[in-house]
Design a protein around this motif. Structure first.
Motif, mmCIF file in Angstrom:
data_model
loop_
_atom_site.group_PDB
_atom_site.id
_atom_site.type_symbol
_atom_site.label_atom_id
_atom_site.label_comp_id
_atom_site.label_asym_id
_atom_site.label_seq_id
_atom_site.Cartn_x
_atom_site.Cartn_y
_atom_site.Cartn_z
ATOM 1 N N ARG A 294 1.542 -12.365 -28.077
ATOM 2 C CA ARG A 294 2.565 -11.314 -28.261
ATOM 3 C C ARG A 294 2.000 -10.102 -29.006
ATOM 4 N NH1 ARG A 294 7.129 -15.760 -29.910
ATOM 5 N NH2 ARG A 294 7.470 -16.556 -27.790
ATOM 6 N N ASP B 220 3.095 -17.595 -30.843
ATOM 7 C CA ASP B 220 2.430 -17.115 -29.633
ATOM 8 C C ASP B 220 1.713 -15.792 -29.915
ATOM 9 O OD1 ASP B 220 1.564 -16.194 -27.247
ATOM 10 O OD2 ASP B 220 3.470 -16.375 -26.187
ATOM 11 N N ARG C 233 1.028 -8.100 -26.174
ATOM 12 C CA ARG C 233 2.216 -7.657 -25.424
ATOM 13 C C ARG C 233 2.943 -6.544 -26.173
ATOM 14 N NH1 ARG C 233 4.112 -10.505 -21.196
ATOM 15 N NH2 ARG C 233 6.216 -9.800 -21.626
ATOM 16 N N ASN D 225 13.418 -7.170 -24.513
ATOM 17 C CA ASN D 225 13.160 -8.026 -23.346
ATOM 18 C C ASN D 225 14.116 -9.220 -23.306
ATOM 19 O OD1 ASN D 225 11.035 -6.478 -22.511
ATOM 20 N ND2 ASN D 225 9.444 -7.833 -23.313
ATOM 21 N N ARG E 74 12.629 -15.433 -26.351
ATOM 22 C CA ARG E 74 11.769 -14.401 -25.737
ATOM 23 C C ARG E 74 10.971 -13.628 -26.779
ATOM 24 N NH1 ARG E 74 13.026 -13.339 -20.022
ATOM 25 N NH2 ARG E 74 14.245 -15.165 -19.456
ATOM 26 N N ASP E 75 10.116 -12.716 -26.287
ATOM 27 C CA ASP E 75 9.188 -12.057 -27.208
ATOM 28 C C ASP E 75 9.848 -10.973 -28.063
ATOM 29 O OD1 ASP E 75 9.492 -10.534 -24.907
ATOM 30 O OD2 ASP E 75 7.337 -10.372 -24.468
ATOM 31 N N GLY F 244 12.437 -7.883 -18.359
ATOM 32 C CA GLY F 244 11.868 -6.589 -17.969
ATOM 33 C C GLY F 244 12.788 -5.710 -17.115
ATOM 34 N N ARG G 142 3.299 1.722 -23.437
ATOM 35 C CA ARG G 142 3.797 2.055 -22.099
ATOM 36 C C ARG G 142 5.110 2.831 -22.181
ATOM 37 N NH1 ARG G 142 6.012 -2.591 -18.281
ATOM 38 N NH2 ARG G 142 3.915 -3.441 -18.450
ATOM 39 N N ARG H 27 15.722 -4.216 -19.135
ATOM 40 C CA ARG H 27 15.156 -3.190 -20.022
ATOM 41 C C ARG H 27 14.881 -1.908 -19.231
ATOM 42 N NH1 ARG H 27 9.601 -5.088 -20.608
ATOM 43 N NH2 ARG H 27 9.289 -3.798 -18.762
HETATM 44 P P1 ATP Z 1 6.392 -5.995 -16.972
HETATM 45 O O1 ATP Z 1 7.055 -4.742 -16.594
HETATM 46 O O2 ATP Z 1 5.024 -5.815 -17.573
HETATM 47 O O3 ATP Z 1 6.432 -7.076 -15.924
HETATM 48 P P2 ATP Z 1 8.125 -7.787 -18.395
HETATM 49 O O4 ATP Z 1 8.942 -7.623 -19.644
HETATM 50 O O5 ATP Z 1 8.848 -8.126 -17.143
HETATM 51 O O6 ATP Z 1 7.253 -6.492 -18.239
HETATM 52 P P3 ATP Z 1 6.603 -10.190 -17.925
HETATM 53 O O7 ATP Z 1 5.236 -10.533 -18.407
HETATM 54 O O8 ATP Z 1 6.844 -10.022 -16.486
HETATM 55 O O9 ATP Z 1 7.042 -8.887 -18.722
HETATM 56 O O10 ATP Z 1 7.564 -11.299 -18.521
HETATM 57 C C1 ATP Z 1 8.934 -11.396 -18.134
HETATM 58 C C2 ATP Z 1 9.803 -11.721 -19.357
HETATM 59 O O11 ATP Z 1 9.436 -12.986 -19.895
HETATM 60 C C3 ATP Z 1 9.678 -10.738 -20.509
HETATM 61 O O12 ATP Z 1 10.566 -9.654 -20.353
HETATM 62 C C4 ATP Z 1 10.034 -11.602 -21.705
HETATM 63 O O13 ATP Z 1 11.429 -11.696 -21.841
HETATM 64 C C5 ATP Z 1 9.514 -12.962 -21.312
HETATM 65 N N1 ATP Z 1 8.158 -13.208 -21.836
HETATM 66 C C6 ATP Z 1 6.977 -12.944 -21.241
HETATM 67 N N2 ATP Z 1 5.936 -13.305 -22.013
HETATM 68 C C7 ATP Z 1 6.467 -13.837 -23.135
HETATM 69 C C8 ATP Z 1 5.923 -14.412 -24.322
HETATM 70 N N3 ATP Z 1 4.599 -14.490 -24.513
HETATM 71 N N4 ATP Z 1 6.787 -14.865 -25.256
HETATM 72 C C9 ATP Z 1 8.123 -14.798 -25.057
HETATM 73 N N5 ATP Z 1 8.696 -14.246 -23.986
HETATM 74 C C10 ATP Z 1 7.891 -13.786 -23.016
#
Ligand code: ATP
Ligand code: MG
Length: 407
Positions: free
Chosen positions: A166, A163, A169, A126, A121-122, A34, A176, A37
């Motif tokens: 996602r 998963d 997500r 990210n 990762r998702d 995050g 957003r 990004r």
């Molecule tokens: P936010 O600004 O909402 O916090 P974020 O991208 O940081 O966005 P988080 O939920 O904090 O989202 O998760 C941190 C990181 O972990 C993500 O950027 C992603 O790389 C990884 N991640 C989170 N959830 C998943 C998932 N379900 N599957 C794979 N990777 C995930």
């Protein structure tokens, strides 16, 4: 590392300290996911999420020591959180591989290299890491070009099956950021929903994702898309809800003016409009009170609006307002512009105070005292009597009530 120059000074200072301590400990620390990004998109504030190729605990402890802070560890996830007074929170994780033994189940986790950690990762946007020691970007899945193209793209064919959270997500993140789902990703998502992938995930996890969606500024759009895509069917079954988007937008507008009401109750009520029952809340963790409020606003709005149409004065109206939840009142305001002035007056009335207390009435204590004070408050608020006469009026009412009791 010019990219970091734009961040608030607190966050820059935290990252600078991580760099120093990592160098002392001879480890590479990467800012990842995050925050990378968001920096690349020019956003101003980030979470500090770090990945370390060797054991993250060494760096976590060294950072806490330097800051006189503390470390919390979450061994099942190989993660650590470092906190110190007046310092941004720092999350550290050991780089990991993940294996999904079963669709929808939580993955088995083992230590891995940075690249393993990125490709599990998702979405590609990210999955970028910034090496804090040498400033190099690691972007094995071409996330930077997807950021340019403003698309959310999964990293492999089975991503939504492995998963299914996602699905939520992807919808949330795209809305957003104002991105779209990359075409093939959108196809995979539709296919996963059609194949009932979400049935492999617990209702509790789906609700958690739903609440995250409700926390977003773009909640109306996200919830509408999830509903239209069929992603809410595992929770609510098939529910027709033609005017959902307009309802959600109206609620969103009212929430800005009423930040204290329960957004989860209101949005859930809108999703279930006309057809809510207690079984819809399985896994939500809603208390009975919240569940009742949702059912009320989903099912009873037409009745309340009808009753309000029939009311002829403030007294009748206020009785109705008092009989429903604060969330229902927000919904009434959202639905009926002509009710807003009355509601405004009701809120003024609720907050209206007289400088008068029970002791001022010079009568023996009992329930008649509170009743007399309330009647007086109403009389002054509605202009029946001037404020100067409040005390005498209240005394008279209290005496009358007391006599009635003794008769
Ligand atoms: P936010 O600004 O909402 O916090 P974020 O991208 O940081 O966005 P988080 O939920 O904090 O989202 O998760 C941190 C990181 O972990 C993500 O950027 C992603 O790389 C990884 N991640 C989170 N959830 C998943 C998932 N379900 N599957 C794979 N990777 C995930
Ligand atoms: Mg985050």
């Amino acid at each position: 590392m010019n990219l970091l120059q734009e961040l608030p000074s607190q966050q820059r200072r935290a990252i600078e300290l991580v760099r120093e301590v990592a160098q002392e400990k001879d480890t590479h620390a990467y800012l990842v996911g995050g925050p990378v990004r968001d920096i690349l998109l020019g956003r101003q504030s980030i979470d500090i999420d770090l990945t370390v190729e060797q054991d993250a605990s060494t760096l976590a402890r060294a950072l806490a020591k330097r800051l006189d802070g503390r470390v919390r560890s979450f061994p099942q996830f190989l993660t650590y959180k470092v906190t110190a007074p007046e310092f941004p929170e720092i999350d550290l994780a050991t780089a990991r591989k993940e294996r999904y033994r079963k669709p929808g189940a939580l993955p088995a986790v083992s230590a891995g290299r940075l690249k393993d950690d990125l490709i599990r990762r998702d979405f590609s946007i990210n999955a970028i890491a910034l090496d804090l020691i040498d400033g190099k970007m690691h972007d094995p899945t071409n996330g930077a070009s997807d950021l340019e193209a403003r698309v959310v793209r999964v990293l492999h064919e089975r991503s939504f099956i492995d998963d299914p959270t996602r699905i939520f997500r992807a919808t949330r993140l795209a809305a957003r950021l104002g991105f779209t789902l990359e075409a093939h990703t959108a196809e995979l998502m539709r296919a996963a929903i059609a194949a009932d992938a979400l049935s492999t995930v617990s209702k509790e996890r789906i609700w958690r994702e739903l609440f995250l969606a409700m926390d977003e500024i773009e909640a109306p759009r996200i919830l509408t898309e999830l509903s239209q895509d069929g992603a809410l069917e595992p929770l609510f079954g098939r529910k027709g809800n033609g005017t959902l988007r307009a309802r959600l937008e109206a609620i969103h507008a009212e929430l800005a003016a009423n930040p204290d009401v329960d957004r989860y109750v209101l949005y859930t009520g809108a999703l279930l409009h006309g057809d809510a029952s207690p079984i819809d809340f399985e896994g939500s963790g809603f208390s009975q009170k919240r569940a009742r409020a949702v059912v009320e606003i989903a099912n009873e709005l037409p009745r309340v609006l009808e009753e309000l149409s029939a009311a002829t004065d403030d007294r009748e109206r206020f009785l109705i307002y008092r009989s429903v939840s604060p969330e229902m009142l927000v919904l009434v305001a959202a639905e009926r512009a002509d009710e807003r002035a009355h509601l405004q007056r009701f809120h003024e009335y609720v907050d209206f105070r007289l400088p008068l207390r029970g002791n001022d009435l010079e009568v023996p204590g009992g329930p008649h005292v509170a009743k007399a004070l309330e009647e007086t408050r109403q009389a002054v608020f509605s202009g029946e009597i001037p404020a100067e006469q409040a005390r005498a009026y209240a005394k008279a009412v209290a005496r009358r009530l007391l006599e009635e009791v003794h008769q």
